[in-house]
Scaffold this active site. Structure first.
Site, PDB file in Angstrom:
ATOM      1  N   GLU A   1      29.079  13.473  17.619  1.00  0.00           N
ATOM      2  CA  GLU A   1      28.073  14.070  18.710  1.00  0.00           C
ATOM      3  C   GLU A   1      26.860  13.168  18.511  1.00  0.00           C
ATOM      4  O   GLU A   1      26.521  12.914  17.138  1.00  0.00           O
ATOM      5  CB  GLU A   1      28.045  15.426  18.925  1.00  0.00           C
ATOM      6  CG  GLU A   1      29.178  16.099  19.405  1.00  0.00           C
ATOM      7  CD  GLU A   1      29.358  16.220  21.167  1.00  0.00           C
ATOM      8  OE1 GLU A   1      28.557  15.362  21.653  1.00  0.00           O
ATOM      9  OE2 GLU A   1      30.212  16.664  21.631  1.00  0.00           O
TER      10      GLU A   1
ATOM     11  N   GLU B   1      22.733  17.897  24.920  1.00  0.00           N
ATOM     12  CA  GLU B   1      22.750  17.359  23.581  1.00  0.00           C
ATOM     13  C   GLU B   1      22.084  18.165  22.692  1.00  0.00           C
ATOM     14  O   GLU B   1      21.060  19.163  23.215  1.00  0.00           O
ATOM     15  CB  GLU B   1      22.087  16.087  23.482  1.00  0.00           C
ATOM     16  CG  GLU B   1      22.887  14.923  24.442  1.00  0.00           C
ATOM     17  CD  GLU B   1      24.051  14.442  24.209  1.00  0.00           C
ATOM     18  OE1 GLU B   1      24.582  15.041  23.019  1.00  0.00           O
ATOM     19  OE2 GLU B   1      24.778  14.050  24.987  1.00  0.00           O
TER      20      GLU B   1
ATOM     21  N   HIS C   1      29.579  18.368  23.888  1.00  0.00           N
ATOM     22  CA  HIS C   1      28.242  18.386  24.447  1.00  0.00           C
ATOM     23  C   HIS C   1      28.128  18.708  26.067  1.00  0.00           C
ATOM     24  O   HIS C   1      27.359  18.644  26.769  1.00  0.00           O
ATOM     25  CB  HIS C   1      27.365  17.083  24.386  1.00  0.00           C
ATOM     26  CG  HIS C   1      28.128  15.931  25.063  1.00  0.00           C
ATOM     27  ND1 HIS C   1      27.697  14.452  25.056  1.00  0.00           N
ATOM     28  CD2 HIS C   1      29.382  15.752  25.533  1.00  0.00           C
ATOM     29  CE1 HIS C   1      28.250  13.603  25.860  1.00  0.00           C
ATOM     30  NE2 HIS C   1      29.548  14.342  25.884  1.00  0.00           N
TER      31      HIS C   1
END
Length: 355
Positions: free
Chosen positions: A288, A318, A259
């Site tokens: 993640e 993200e 990310h």
């Protein structure tokens, strides 16, 4: 009637803007409570404490704590349900107590967010947020605009920032590691060797090896990061650059690494991962956030806030599942499955394509 409803809607809209305008007050009050160790003081008291009791434990040999200022900060934090207040049975001073939220503000707890509160609210980390509109107008990285260099460069040249940054990441690693170990129990059984790429000071890999001692663990990160890592049984520390090469291994784990980077950079990292693991039975374990635009889970809103944290501090973001799928395919991992764990993050177990 329509005019009254319109006025009420406009008034509500105004109130919302006021709330967002001053939302930084919540994080600043939270930071002050952490710096004053208020949660620890209440916890050490063995039960609820009065303002005077809390103030008496805020030690400073040169000054006396300002109880009025403390009361104003606590009043907001009580309203935000970080602490709770209730009158004593004997009619004395009100008593302040911990909540499930403020228990995450205990310094010595295994489950603490104290280092993250201190890191994310430090002027070093707050400065890039003031450059968002400039980034929209002309591109660029907010952190670099604020400091003249990227996060990793500042960490390599500034030991204080490096410690602040590593401590913040290490504290989250503890409880996310617990969630990984409880939610991915079968995933480590068949692994002989495991490299934690971007493993920081080794907290994650050391806990995995502790539970699965048959695994040969490697903590792999930049040289200035692993140089501060403590020794762990069954874990070796290797300094290097994931953009150049990754040590050969049965499997790779990456927690909150991809990310930080652009899609192109993620693909490059994944291709290096693919080179480091066997074609058969090799895998990459990616830990993640997976954004869900219509999600109603307890952490789903935080995912979108974290996306802006990435905007502020790195050149990454993200991603939704569709976005993860795109970079996985680009890196040579067309097959994957998602495993939900009790945390802000999920596990993406990805398998290399045949050559």
């Amino acid at each position: 009637m329509e005019r009254i409803e319109l006025d009420e809607a406009m008034l509500q809209g105004q109130a919302e803007i006021w709330r967002y305008l001053y939302s930084f007050a919540d994080s600043m009050a939270l930071k002050s409570a952490v710096e004053l160790r208020i949660a620890d003081i209440i916890h050490s008291n063995g039960g609820p404490a009065t303002l005077s009791q809390i103030a008496s434990c805020i030690n400073d040999s040169f000054t006396s704590p300002n109880i009025t200022a403390l009361a104003r900060i606590m009043r907001l934090l009580v309203r935000k349900k970080i602490f709770t207040i209730h009158p004593p049975s004997d009619g004395g001073d009100p008593l302040y107590d911990l909540t499930h939220s403020s228990r995450w503000l205990l310094y010595d707890s295994e489950q603490t967010l104290v280092p993250m509160v201190l890191m994310e609210n430090h002027p070093w980390q707050m400065a890039p947020w003031h450059y968002f509109s400039q980034c929209v107008r002309e591109g660029g990285i907010a952190f670099k605009k604020a400091h003249g260099c990227e996060t990793w460069d500042l960490a390599s040249r500034n030991p204080d920032f490096n410690k602040l940054f590593n401590d913040g990441l290490a504290c989250t690693s503890k409880f996310i590691t617990s969630a990984i170990l409880s939610g991915y129990k079968q995933g480590f059984n068949s692994i002989g060797s495991l490299v934690d790429v971007g493993g920081g000071t080794g907290g994650l890999i050391s806990e995995i090896v502790k539970v699965y001692p048959h695994i040969k663990g490697v903590n792999f990160d930049l040289p200035h990061v692993v140089s501060t890592a403590p020794a762990y049984n069954g874990v070796s520390h290797i300094g290097g650059d994931m953009f150049h090469a990754i040590p050969n291994t049965d499997a790779i784990i990456m927690k909150w690494i991809l990310h930080d980077w652009t899609d192109e950079e993620c693909i490059k990292i994944l291709r290096n991962c693919k080179k480091a693991i066997p074609r058969e039975n090799g895998k990459v374990i990616i830990v993640e956030i997976i954004l869900k635009e219509d999600g109603s889970g307890v952490f789903d809103d935080i995912g979108f806030v974290m996306d802006l944290v990435m905007f502020a501090h790195t050149n990454g973001k993200e991603r939704t599942e569709a976005e993860w799928k795109k970079i996985l395919e680009g890196g040579g991992f067309s097959h994957y499955k998602i495993i939900n764990i009790p945390a802000l993050v999920s596990i993406i177990e990805a398998y290399p394509d045949a050559q």
